[in-house]
Design an enzyme around this catalytic site. Structure first.
Site, PDB file in Angstrom:
ATOM      1  CB  ALA A  13      24.888  41.280 -62.835  1.00 17.05           C
ATOM      2  CD  GLU A  14      23.479  46.454 -60.700  1.00 17.26           C
ATOM      3  OE1 GLU A  14      23.175  47.319 -61.536  1.00 17.26           O
ATOM      4  OE2 GLU A  14      22.647  46.001 -59.910  1.00 17.26           O
ATOM      5  CB  SER A  15      28.760  48.488 -64.424  1.00 12.37           C
ATOM      6  OG  SER A  15      29.824  47.812 -63.752  1.00 12.37           O
TER       7      SER A  15
END
Length: 168
Positions: free
Chosen positions: A3-5
């Site tokens: 989800a982040e990167s």
């Protein structure tokens, strides 16, 4: 991490968050060193450093919010100050209603995405016991190593376009 990167160790957000778990350098410095020194952002592109800092930060947020994964995930994205305000306004709501009440659209969608991705990983890898948020609070190194070892296989499956059966 997904989800982040999207698994990019060198990901850089428009606001300056760095690496796999998209940490702000000042936050990482506090988590890793106990100081708010802003230096050393380059070390956050090293997966072992970024994951250790991100998991510790999430562990600290889980402890702050008594193991509440929704509040901890929201705080990871929007900051504890915002989450504290929201908990005062509508903290008694059930988790799904609390999520829908988050006034920041980006954070609301982020919380949903993280929870959904965690569920997919648990199903995809048929993990005997799910990587629970409470496990992060008690054993971040174990959870970190399980996430780190699962990420390359997930990335390979995504790159190959395969879609394993996750209906179990």
């Amino acid at each position: 991490i997904k989800a982040e990167s999207s698994f990019s160790p060198t990901a850089l957000s428009p606001v300056g968050a760095v690496g796999l778990m998209q940490l702000m350098p000042a936050t990482a410095a506090i988590v890793l060193d106990g100081k708010g020194n802003k230096g050393g952002a380059d070390r956050l592109t090293r997966p072992e450093v970024n994951i250790r800092a991100g998991v510790k930060h999430l562990k600290d947020l889980l402890a702050l919010y008594d193991g509440n994964p929704v509040a901890a995930i929201a705080a990871y994205n929007a900051g504890a100050g915002n989450v504290n305000k929201w908990r005062k306004r509508f903290g008694a709501l059930p988790p799904d209603q609390f999520i829908e009440s988050i006034p920041f659209g980006e954070t609301r969608e982020y919380v949903k995405r993280v929870l959904a991705t965690a569920d997919i990983y648990n199903r995809l890898y048929h993990i005997g016991r799910p990587i629970s948020f409470s496990q992060l609070a008690t054993s971040p190194d174990t959870a970190s190593s399980r996430v780190t070892s699962a990420a390359p296989a997930m990335e390979s499956r995504l790159a190959a376009g395969t879609s394993p059966d996750i209906s179990n």
